[in-house]
Design a protein around this motif. Structure first.
Motif, short mmCIF file in Angstrom:
data_model
loop_
_atom_site.label_atom_id
_atom_site.label_comp_id
_atom_site.label_asym_id
_atom_site.label_seq_id
_atom_site.Cartn_x
_atom_site.Cartn_y
_atom_site.Cartn_z
N TYR A 19 -33.41 -0.58 -31.76
CA TYR A 19 -32.98 0.35 -31.07
C TYR A 19 -31.78 1.41 -31.52
O TYR A 19 -31.25 0.79 -32.58
CB TYR A 19 -32.33 -0.70 -29.95
CG TYR A 19 -33.23 -1.56 -29.12
CD1 TYR A 19 -33.84 -1.35 -28.11
CD2 TYR A 19 -33.29 -2.81 -29.81
CE1 TYR A 19 -34.77 -2.37 -27.63
CE2 TYR A 19 -34.37 -3.81 -29.28
CZ TYR A 19 -34.91 -3.32 -28.18
OH TYR A 19 -35.84 -4.37 -27.76
N GLU A 20 -31.38 2.21 -30.80
CA GLU A 20 -30.51 3.25 -31.18
C GLU A 20 -29.48 3.39 -30.01
O GLU A 20 -30.20 3.50 -29.10
CB GLU A 20 -31.08 4.41 -31.80
CG GLU A 20 -31.71 4.31 -33.02
CD GLU A 20 -32.35 5.66 -33.81
OE1 GLU A 20 -32.45 6.72 -33.26
OE2 GLU A 20 -32.74 5.37 -34.91
N GLY A 21 -28.19 3.26 -30.57
CA GLY A 21 -27.16 3.41 -29.68
C GLY A 21 -25.69 2.87 -30.07
O GLY A 21 -25.51 2.55 -31.02
N TRP A 23 -22.50 0.67 -29.17
CA TRP A 23 -22.03 -0.39 -28.40
C TRP A 23 -20.86 -1.03 -28.97
O TRP A 23 -20.62 -0.89 -30.19
CB TRP A 23 -23.21 -1.44 -28.25
CG TRP A 23 -24.60 -0.99 -27.86
CD1 TRP A 23 -25.06 -0.59 -26.48
CD2 TRP A 23 -25.58 -0.51 -28.46
NE1 TRP A 23 -26.15 -0.08 -26.44
CE2 TRP A 23 -26.78 -0.03 -27.73
CE3 TRP A 23 -26.19 -0.82 -29.93
CZ2 TRP A 23 -27.80 0.21 -28.30
CZ3 TRP A 23 -27.43 -0.38 -30.31
CH2 TRP A 23 -28.18 -0.05 -29.56
N PRO A 27 -25.87 -5.08 -26.39
CA PRO A 27 -26.45 -4.91 -25.10
C PRO A 27 -27.55 -5.66 -24.73
O PRO A 27 -28.14 -6.59 -25.58
CB PRO A 27 -26.83 -3.47 -25.16
CG PRO A 27 -27.34 -3.48 -26.98
CD PRO A 27 -26.36 -4.50 -27.29
N ASN A 28 -27.99 -5.66 -23.45
CA ASN A 28 -29.21 -6.35 -23.24
C ASN A 28 -30.40 -5.41 -23.60
O ASN A 28 -30.99 -4.63 -22.90
CB ASN A 28 -29.41 -6.43 -21.54
CG ASN A 28 -30.80 -7.21 -21.34
OD1 ASN A 28 -31.50 -7.53 -21.99
ND2 ASN A 28 -30.83 -7.10 -19.82
N TYR A 29 -31.12 -6.01 -24.70
CA TYR A 29 -32.01 -4.92 -25.32
C TYR A 29 -33.22 -4.94 -24.53
O TYR A 29 -34.27 -4.07 -24.66
CB TYR A 29 -32.32 -5.66 -26.80
CG TYR A 29 -31.34 -5.21 -27.74
CD1 TYR A 29 -30.70 -3.82 -27.94
CD2 TYR A 29 -30.86 -6.16 -28.77
CE1 TYR A 29 -29.94 -3.47 -28.82
CE2 TYR A 29 -29.96 -5.97 -29.57
CZ TYR A 29 -29.17 -4.56 -29.65
OH TYR A 29 -28.62 -4.34 -30.37
N ASN A 30 -33.65 -6.15 -23.89
CA ASN A 30 -34.65 -6.16 -22.91
C ASN A 30 -34.60 -5.25 -21.89
O ASN A 30 -36.05 -4.78 -21.17
CB ASN A 30 -35.00 -7.44 -22.15
CG ASN A 30 -35.08 -8.68 -23.23
OD1 ASN A 30 -35.64 -8.47 -24.42
ND2 ASN A 30 -34.56 -9.70 -23.21
N ALA A 31 -33.56 -4.46 -21.60
CA ALA A 31 -33.52 -3.41 -20.45
C ALA A 31 -33.43 -1.99 -21.37
O ALA A 31 -33.54 -0.96 -20.37
CB ALA A 31 -32.19 -3.66 -19.68
N LEU A 32 -33.46 -2.04 -22.61
CA LEU A 32 -33.74 -0.68 -23.31
C LEU A 32 -35.17 -0.28 -23.85
O LEU A 32 -35.68 -1.26 -24.20
CB LEU A 32 -32.69 -0.65 -24.35
CG LEU A 32 -31.05 -0.97 -23.93
CD1 LEU A 32 -30.30 -1.09 -25.05
CD2 LEU A 32 -30.56 0.28 -23.06
N PRO A 33 -35.40 0.76 -24.09
CA PRO A 33 -36.68 1.18 -24.77
C PRO A 33 -36.45 0.97 -26.22
O PRO A 33 -35.41 1.38 -26.71
CB PRO A 33 -37.00 2.60 -24.40
CG PRO A 33 -35.46 3.22 -23.97
CD PRO A 33 -34.80 1.92 -23.34
N TYR A 54 -27.13 1.45 -34.32
CA TYR A 54 -28.56 0.90 -34.03
C TYR A 54 -28.18 -0.64 -33.61
O TYR A 54 -27.33 -1.16 -33.91
CB TYR A 54 -29.29 1.11 -35.27
CG TYR A 54 -29.10 0.43 -36.67
CD1 TYR A 54 -29.31 -0.93 -36.59
CD2 TYR A 54 -28.06 0.97 -37.41
CE1 TYR A 54 -29.17 -1.66 -37.77
CE2 TYR A 54 -27.76 0.10 -38.53
CZ TYR A 54 -28.11 -1.08 -38.62
OH TYR A 54 -27.91 -1.77 -39.79
#
Length: 169
Positions: A19-21, A23, A27-33, A54
């Protein structure tokens, strides 16, 4: 002691999602693309596509040889957590320099579900997962202990969706 899942048809390694972002906490990675997915031999930072901002989520299984108390460690810069099944065992979650955290869990011999999550802000970065247990001195969890669902070289399965009926004029 926790009973292992002992799934059939596993192969070496772990599945990962990248993932990229930005924080400050995991985060809740299951809620992110996911930007990318794949497999890795061990949980580390090799799948990253850039050096800063990331996250990674590893899922699969860890095999332990005998019944007993196991201590799992995450050494990370920045945050990380390790779950056995749904139990948070090692909580190292926040933006920080190199820090190691650990937790102990009773496990029966076998193959247990594991999730490892990690995020990187900027600067130095690292992720290491170690363990110790009955007859095992503290060490990085070896590649031979990591497993993922699904056997290698499986035939692909096509799914075109539900049957449809077309009516033409």
């Amino acid at each position: 002691l926790r009973t292992p899942e002992n799934p059939a048809n596993t192969s070496a390694g772990l599945n990962f999602s990248y993932y990229e972002g930005t924080w400050e906490r995991l985060p809740n990675y299951n809620a992110l693309p996911a930007v990318a997915t794949g497999t890795a031999a061990v949980p580390n930072l090799a799948p990253r596509l850039r050096d800063n901002y990331y996250g990674l989520q590893y899922t699969g299984y860890v095999t332990v040889p005998v019944d007993g108390q196991y201590t799992f460690y995450t050494l990370s810069d920045d945050g990380s957590q390790l779950f056995i099944g749904s139990t948070l065992v090692a909580d190292n979650d926040w933006s920080h320099w190199f820090e190691e955290r650990s937790g102990t869990i009773g496990l029966k011999a076998g193959t247990h579900a594991v999730t490892i999550i990690y995020f990187q802000q900027s600067g130095d970065s690292d992720l290491q997962v170690s363990y110790q247990g009955p007859g095992i001195a503290k060490q990085l969890v070896p590649a031979s202990a990591w497993r993922r669902a699904g056997a290698l070289n499986q035939a692909p399965v096509a799914n075109a969706g539900p049957n449809r009926t077309l009516t033409l004029p």
